[in-house]
Design a protein around this motif. Structure first.
Motif, PDB file in Angstrom:
ATOM      1  N   THR A  55       0.823  -1.210   0.000  1.00  0.00           N
ATOM      2  CA  THR A  55       0.000   0.000   0.000  1.00  0.00           C
ATOM      3  C   THR A  55       0.859   1.262   0.000  1.00  0.00           C
ATOM      4  O   THR A  55       1.768   1.418   0.819  1.00  0.00           O
ATOM      5  N   VAL A  56       0.543   2.160  -0.918  1.00  0.00           N
ATOM      6  CA  VAL A  56       1.106   3.515  -0.958  1.00  0.00           C
ATOM      7  C   VAL A  56      -0.078   4.469  -1.045  1.00  0.00           C
ATOM      8  O   VAL A  56      -0.844   4.440  -2.009  1.00  0.00           O
ATOM      9  N   ILE A  57      -0.236   5.320  -0.034  1.00  0.00           N
ATOM     10  CA  ILE A  57      -1.403   6.188   0.080  1.00  0.00           C
ATOM     11  C   ILE A  57      -1.093   7.573  -0.491  1.00  0.00           C
ATOM     12  O   ILE A  57       0.007   8.112  -0.292  1.00  0.00           O
ATOM     13  N   TYR A  58      -2.080   8.129  -1.175  1.00  0.00           N
ATOM     14  CA  TYR A  58      -1.963   9.449  -1.803  1.00  0.00           C
ATOM     15  C   TYR A  58      -3.138  10.273  -1.306  1.00  0.00           C
ATOM     16  O   TYR A  58      -4.291  10.015  -1.656  1.00  0.00           O
ATOM     17  N   GLU A  59      -2.866  11.248  -0.427  1.00  0.00           N
ATOM     18  CA  GLU A  59      -3.930  12.062   0.146  1.00  0.00           C
ATOM     19  C   GLU A  59      -4.275  13.199  -0.803  1.00  0.00           C
ATOM     20  O   GLU A  59      -3.386  13.972  -1.201  1.00  0.00           O
ATOM     21  N   ALA A  60      -5.562  13.315  -1.162  1.00  0.00           N
ATOM     22  CA  ALA A  60      -5.955  14.289  -2.175  1.00  0.00           C
ATOM     23  C   ALA A  60      -7.332  14.856  -1.886  1.00  0.00           C
ATOM     24  O   ALA A  60      -8.136  14.261  -1.166  1.00  0.00           O
ATOM     25  N   HIS A  61      -7.601  16.007  -2.491  1.00  0.00           N
ATOM     26  CA  HIS A  61      -8.912  16.646  -2.444  1.00  0.00           C
ATOM     27  C   HIS A  61      -9.567  16.462  -3.805  1.00  0.00           C
ATOM     28  O   HIS A  61      -8.930  16.661  -4.844  1.00  0.00           O
ATOM     29  N   VAL A  62     -10.841  16.084  -3.818  1.00  0.00           N
ATOM     30  CA  VAL A  62     -11.525  15.800  -5.080  1.00  0.00           C
ATOM     31  C   VAL A  62     -11.388  16.977  -6.045  1.00  0.00           C
ATOM     32  O   VAL A  62     -11.063  16.801  -7.218  1.00  0.00           O
ATOM     33  N   ARG A  63     -11.647  18.184  -5.561  1.00  0.00           N
ATOM     34  CA  ARG A  63     -11.574  19.354  -6.446  1.00  0.00           C
ATOM     35  C   ARG A  63     -10.125  19.733  -6.757  1.00  0.00           C
ATOM     36  O   ARG A  63      -9.750  19.923  -7.911  1.00  0.00           O
ATOM     37  N   GLY A  64      -9.340  19.864  -5.718  1.00  0.00           N
ATOM     38  CA  GLY A  64      -7.988  20.379  -5.899  1.00  0.00           C
ATOM     39  C   GLY A  64      -7.122  19.536  -6.806  1.00  0.00           C
ATOM     40  O   GLY A  64      -6.227  20.058  -7.488  1.00  0.00           O
ATOM     41  N   LEU A  65      -7.365  18.223  -6.829  1.00  0.00           N
ATOM     42  CA  LEU A  65      -6.525  17.334  -7.627  1.00  0.00           C
ATOM     43  C   LEU A  65      -6.676  17.588  -9.122  1.00  0.00           C
ATOM     44  O   LEU A  65      -5.697  17.567  -9.872  1.00  0.00           O
ATOM     45  N   THR A  66      -7.898  17.833  -9.574  1.00  0.00           N
ATOM     46  CA  THR A  66      -8.143  17.833 -11.022  1.00  0.00           C
ATOM     47  C   THR A  66      -8.618  19.163 -11.593  1.00  0.00           C
ATOM     48  O   THR A  66      -8.875  19.245 -12.798  1.00  0.00           O
ATOM     49  N   MET A 105       2.609   7.653   3.091  1.00  0.00           N
ATOM     50  CA  MET A 105       1.533   8.494   2.584  1.00  0.00           C
ATOM     51  C   MET A 105       2.120   9.764   1.988  1.00  0.00           C
ATOM     52  O   MET A 105       2.887  10.476   2.647  1.00  0.00           O
ATOM     53  N   LEU A 106       1.780  10.024   0.740  1.00  0.00           N
ATOM     54  CA  LEU A 106       2.179  11.243   0.056  1.00  0.00           C
ATOM     55  C   LEU A 106       0.990  12.190  -0.003  1.00  0.00           C
ATOM     56  O   LEU A 106      -0.159  11.746  -0.064  1.00  0.00           O
ATOM     57  N   THR A 107       1.269  13.480  -0.034  1.00  0.00           N
ATOM     58  CA  THR A 107       0.220  14.472  -0.228  1.00  0.00           C
ATOM     59  C   THR A 107       0.190  14.870  -1.693  1.00  0.00           C
ATOM     60  O   THR A 107       1.236  15.122  -2.298  1.00  0.00           O
ATOM     61  N   ALA A 108      -1.002  14.905  -2.264  1.00  0.00           N
ATOM     62  CA  ALA A 108      -1.157  15.195  -3.683  1.00  0.00           C
ATOM     63  C   ALA A 108      -0.438  16.480  -4.063  1.00  0.00           C
ATOM     64  O   ALA A 108      -0.605  17.515  -3.418  1.00  0.00           O
ATOM     65  N   GLY A 109       0.358  16.397  -5.113  1.00  0.00           N
ATOM     66  CA  GLY A 109       1.097  17.544  -5.603  1.00  0.00           C
ATOM     67  C   GLY A 109       2.506  17.623  -5.096  1.00  0.00           C
ATOM     68  O   GLY A 109       3.351  18.313  -5.693  1.00  0.00           O
ATOM     69  N   ASP A 110       2.816  16.934  -3.993  1.00  0.00           N
ATOM     70  CA  ASP A 110       4.196  16.944  -3.507  1.00  0.00           C
ATOM     71  C   ASP A 110       5.136  16.287  -4.507  1.00  0.00           C
ATOM     72  O   ASP A 110       6.325  16.616  -4.547  1.00  0.00           O
ATOM     73  N   GLU A 111       4.620  15.370  -5.310  1.00  0.00           N
ATOM     74  CA  GLU A 111       5.475  14.702  -6.291  1.00  0.00           C
ATOM     75  C   GLU A 111       5.947  15.650  -7.382  1.00  0.00           C
ATOM     76  O   GLU A 111       6.893  15.330  -8.115  1.00  0.00           O
ATOM     77  N   ILE A 112       5.305  16.825  -7.497  1.00  0.00           N
ATOM     78  CA  ILE A 112       5.759  17.826  -8.460  1.00  0.00           C
ATOM     79  C   ILE A 112       6.181  19.114  -7.758  1.00  0.00           C
ATOM     80  O   ILE A 112       6.385  20.148  -8.409  1.00  0.00           O
ATOM     81  N   GLY A 113       6.305  19.078  -6.463  1.00  0.00           N
ATOM     82  CA  GLY A 113       6.768  20.242  -5.723  1.00  0.00           C
ATOM     83  C   GLY A 113       5.809  21.412  -5.768  1.00  0.00           C
ATOM     84  O   GLY A 113       6.212  22.558  -5.931  1.00  0.00           O
ATOM     85  N   ARG A 114       4.520  21.148  -5.559  1.00  0.00           N
ATOM     86  CA  ARG A 114       3.539  22.240  -5.586  1.00  0.00           C
ATOM     87  C   ARG A 114       3.708  23.151  -4.379  1.00  0.00           C
ATOM     88  O   ARG A 114       4.228  22.738  -3.325  1.00  0.00           O
ATOM     89  N   THR A 115       3.262  24.380  -4.534  1.00  0.00           N
ATOM     90  CA  THR A 115       3.349  25.340  -3.436  1.00  0.00           C
ATOM     91  C   THR A 115       1.978  25.894  -3.081  1.00  0.00           C
ATOM     92  O   THR A 115       1.087  25.964  -3.940  1.00  0.00           O
ATOM     93  N   GLN A 116       1.819  26.254  -1.827  1.00  0.00           N
ATOM     94  CA  GLN A 116       0.662  27.018  -1.354  1.00  0.00           C
ATOM     95  C   GLN A 116       1.127  28.390  -0.876  1.00  0.00           C
ATOM     96  O   GLN A 116       0.436  29.045  -0.102  1.00  0.00           O
ATOM     97  N   PHE A 117       2.325  28.784  -1.312  1.00  0.00           N
ATOM     98  CA  PHE A 117       2.880  30.097  -1.036  1.00  0.00           C
ATOM     99  C   PHE A 117       2.939  30.390   0.463  1.00  0.00           C
ATOM    100  O   PHE A 117       2.681  31.500   0.912  1.00  0.00           O
ATOM    101  N   GLY A 118       3.288  29.354   1.203  1.00  0.00           N
ATOM    102  CA  GLY A 118       3.491  29.515   2.637  1.00  0.00           C
ATOM    103  C   GLY A 118       2.251  29.410   3.483  1.00  0.00           C
ATOM    104  O   GLY A 118       2.328  29.544   4.706  1.00  0.00           O
ATOM    105  N   ASN A 119       1.097  29.162   2.887  1.00  0.00           N
ATOM    106  CA  ASN A 119      -0.131  28.985   3.668  1.00  0.00           C
ATOM    107  C   ASN A 119      -0.162  27.549   4.184  1.00  0.00           C
ATOM    108  O   ASN A 119      -0.196  26.601   3.394  1.00  0.00           O
ATOM    109  N   ASN A 120      -0.141  27.384   5.501  1.00  0.00           N
ATOM    110  CA  ASN A 120      -0.127  26.029   6.060  1.00  0.00           C
ATOM    111  C   ASN A 120      -1.492  25.595   6.590  1.00  0.00           C
ATOM    112  O   ASN A 120      -1.601  24.598   7.290  1.00  0.00           O
ATOM    113  N   ASN A 121      -2.540  26.363   6.223  1.00  0.00           N
ATOM    114  CA  ASN A 121      -3.888  26.028   6.694  1.00  0.00           C
ATOM    115  C   ASN A 121      -4.934  26.527   5.700  1.00  0.00           C
ATOM    116  O   ASN A 121      -5.868  27.245   6.067  1.00  0.00           O
TER     117      ASN A 121
END
Length: 729
Positions: free
Chosen positions: A177-188, A557-573
């Motif tokens: 098992t390799v888990i990928y945490e994602a949001h339905v909207r944010g992913l696609t 467990m990976l967070t969706a987008g970390d595999e491409i180095g996505r940013t939230q511009f420092g927003n941690n919430n």
């Protein structure tokens, strides 16, 4: 539209229900529906069928339910078909100080409703007590609010849950098992290849373009942020924001309609449910499990003076944890204003029924329990063998699914990582903190001329966290895969932002940057904020973090987008940011393409070699007739690590030799946690050569061709990892 007062009128009688009163909810028959709902202290309960007049106004048909029988009201109502909107009106004692807020002016959602439709127009009519223009309680004792809430709240909908596709779990073994945490909207929302009308939807998540990305990456399970129907918190409505993450449930049986395609939304909740089932079915066909993040610890009704939308109106004492000695107040261990009380039978029943519904009828493969400690509280104290956990882990359906906890809440002694029963697994925050500290904050500490921590915590997490998960009545405890290892999650910095910001930047949330954690264990590498191409040192830190995650014993467990180095511009919430701040940007620069190739390569190594997926904890001794110990800790001089060295900062250079037990290659992991280049000597091992398989200083896997013999030496670059594989034969 000016709110109108509730008008009472005599409801029509109902026949006796054909369904046993223990079966709560609405059940469709060819000639009508059976209804059963809990309202133990009510004097009367009405089922209200909602229709629309030509001018858009609501018209109700009210039916008096029979009861109560053991607190349950039931009835058979002829002529009701799927697609019918409905709600309940509950009569009874009004005594907020005693925890009783029965108010028939409030149209209540069915706690077991399988579909939700309609807009939420938060205003005075949504509250069972009188409020002022700021929606604050009128001073003095709480007075009953007689404004009719029906036009302003969502409605339950009778659902046709027939589905022609396959429904059922995949049962992927934990060691695969390799888990990928994602949001339905944010992913696609921005994913290339997904048609515009499917982006941000259940159908878009199951589109071939999305599935192809997950398969190329090597994902076996997608863990979805909550898809239960949700509503925004009142304070977000006031700010003009929305609850993007969805941790504010309004229906534990109903999928969130806004994540469905416009076509399904137009057809109604039955079509929304079919789209969800179709998503699960298509992901299963691709070999990908679906795990749902579920929020049974609280509801969207907020604190004691929040709106009355469902559970509160049926009986606060039936659902919510009330303050000791003061039933008119709530005990809150969630930080959300209310806590569902798992000492109460109806709360446990509702949660188990909801879980079984999603497992059996929708076919999902597992659940991640938000603030899971709250589910095991018996009043103030936590019980790891709480009746809810016992029921769930022995249930013939649920015990076969993946059950994952967020093992903390905000209450007394709320941190409980490693203390849940088998076969549950826990998010391992100790892993997250140790890996971040070793590769980020400790590096900054050294550059500032101070002594860093030693590496005892780091090696414990690499080894599967036996200190947390090896205990229990069964030898070996819950095993290594009970540790859900992660470096990032939806809550906190992305992987990119961990190496780019020292401090959170949550200004967009309009809370003056007060929200979100301050314990980020991040390192901006000398400059706060992004640079144009992401510096080589930042990229290397990302590779160190990712490779440590994937080489460690346990479930990654990976967070969706970390595999491409996505940013939230420092927003941690960014829980309230349904926009480009949270949506993944799939437009890749060359360094992002390199990092994606790196993550795929590391996951392939893990998939192909069992040595990275041990099912039991290391013993440091030979096993299964293999002369090599299952793990050997080696210093940089090639000798077995003496115990005293683990207490020194110099132990931040070490080697981990993991035996393939004669069934796989041996793996030698070299770690230089110092900020200077350091010479390493290769151990004897089996006396066979070691072939380079990974070097974190390389931007992209390049078909490594380096071979080293036992006793030879190399210089390992500062702050880096190398992996060598050795054939045991």
């Amino acid at each position: 539209m000016e709110p109108k007062r509730y008008t009472a009128r005599a409801p029509e009688p109902t026949a006796q229900s054909r369904t046993h009163a223990s079966q709560l909810g609405v059940f469709v028959h060819p000639d009508g529906i059976d209804v059963a709902v809990t309202a133990a202290l009510a004097s009367q309960v009405e089922f209200c069928a909602i229709d629309f007049e030509p001018d858009g106004s609501l018209r109700e048909r009210r039916y008096a339910l029979n009861g109560p029988q053991l607190g349950v009201w039931t009835g058979f109502i002829p002529g009701i078909r799927p697609g019918q909107r409905y709600g309940f009106r509950v009569h009874g004692r009004w005594d907020p100080a005693a925890g009783m807020r029965h108010n028939p002016a409030k149209l209540l959602l069915d706690p077991y409703g399988r579909g939700v439709a309609g807009e939420y127009d938060l205003g005075p009519a949504c509250y069972s007590h009188e409020v002022d223009d700021e929606l604050q309680p009128v001073p003095g004792p709480r007075k009953i609010n007689e404004l009719d809430s029906a036009p302003y709240v969502p409605h339950s909908v009778v659902v046709d849950d027939t589905y022609n596709g396959e429904v059922g779990p995949l049962h992927t073994p934990w060691d695969r098992t390799v888990i990928y945490e994602a949001h339905v909207r944010g992913l696609t929302m921005n994913m290339p290849g997904v048609p515009m009308h499917l982006r941000g939807t259940y159908a878009g998540l199951a589109h071939p373009a999305t599935i192809a990305h997950l398969q190329r990456l090597g994902i076996t399970a997608i863990e979805l942020l909550p898809i239960h129907a949700k509503l925004p918190e009142p304070f977000l409505v006031d700010k003009g924001l929305d609850n993007y993450w969805g941790y504010n449930t309004v229906g534990f049986f109903a999928p969130e309609p806004s994540y469905a395609t416009k076509s399904a939304q137009a057809q109604g909740p039955s079509a929304v449910l079919r789209e969800v089932k179709g998503m699960v079915s298509l992901l299963h066909e691709a070999g990908i499990e679906v795990i749902l993040d579920v929020v049974y610890n609280h509801t969207c009704e907020a604190g004691i003076d929040g709106p009355t939308l469902s559970w509160r109106g049926f009986g606060e004492s039936t659902y919510y944890m009330q303050a000791p000695g003061n039933p008119g107040d709530f005990e809150d261990v969630t930080g959300c204003g209310n806590t569902l009380d798992f000492r109460l039978r109806r709360v446990i029943q509702m949660s188990l029924d909801s879980l079984r519904y999603w497992a059996q009828e929708v076919g999902v493969d597992g659940f991640r329990f938000d603030l899971a400690v709250a589910l095991g509280r018996q009043g103030r104290e936590f019980n790891s063998h709480h009746p809810f956990f016992v029921a769930m882990t022995t249930d013939p359906v649920l015990r076969t699914r993946k059950l994952i906890t967020e093992p903390w809440d905000l209450g007394h002694n709320g941190w409980r990582t490693g203390q849940f029963p088998s076969p549950m697994a826990d998010w391992n925050d100790r892993f997250r903190n140790a890996i971040r500290s070793f590769w980020l904050t400790d590096q900054r500490t050294m550059l500032n001329g101070h002594r860093p921590a030693d590496s005892r915590e780091m090696v414990t997490r690499l080894s599967g966290s036996a200190d947390l998960f090896s205990r229990g009545r069964v030898p070996g405890g819950r095993g290594t895969f009970a540790s859900i290892n992660f470096v990032t999650a939806h809550d906190g910095f992305t992987l990119h932002d961990l190496v780019t910001y020292d401090h959170k930047h949550n200004e967009a949330n309009r809370e003056d940057n007060r929200d979100g954690t301050n314990d980020n264990r991040s390192w901006n590498h000398g400059t706060e904020g992004p640079d144009t191409l992401l510096s080589k040192e930042r990229q290397k830190s990302m590779r160190n973090l990712m490779s440590t995650l994937l080489f460690s014993a346990g479930t990654p467990m990976l967070t969706a987008g970390d595999e491409i180095g996505r940013t939230q511009f420092g927003n941690n919430n960014p829980y309230c940011q349904d926009n480009s701040l949270s949506w993944i940007d799939w437009r890749l620069t060359p360094w992002q393409e390199d990092f994606q190739a790196t993550v795929s390569y590391l996951l392939r190594l893990r998939r192909e070699h069992r040595v990275f997926r041990p099912t039991g904890f290391f013993t440091g001794t030979p096993r299964n007739g293999d002369p090599l110990p299952d793990v050997t800790w080696i210093d940089r001089d090639g000798e077995e690590m003496p115990a005293w060295k683990w207490f020194e900062p110099s132990s931040r250079t070490f080697q981990m030799l993991r035996s393939g037990l004669g069934q796989d290659v041996d793996a030698l992991i070299l770690i230089n946690g110092l900020n200077k280049d350091t010479e390493f000597t290769f151990p004897v091992g089996r006396g066979r050569p070691f072939d380079l398989a990974w070097d974190s200083t390389m931007p992209r896997p390049n078909g490594f061709r380096e071979r080293k013999l036992p006793g030879s030496s190399i210089v390992l670059e500062a702050q880096s990892i190398r992996l060598y594989l050795s054939n045991p034969a």
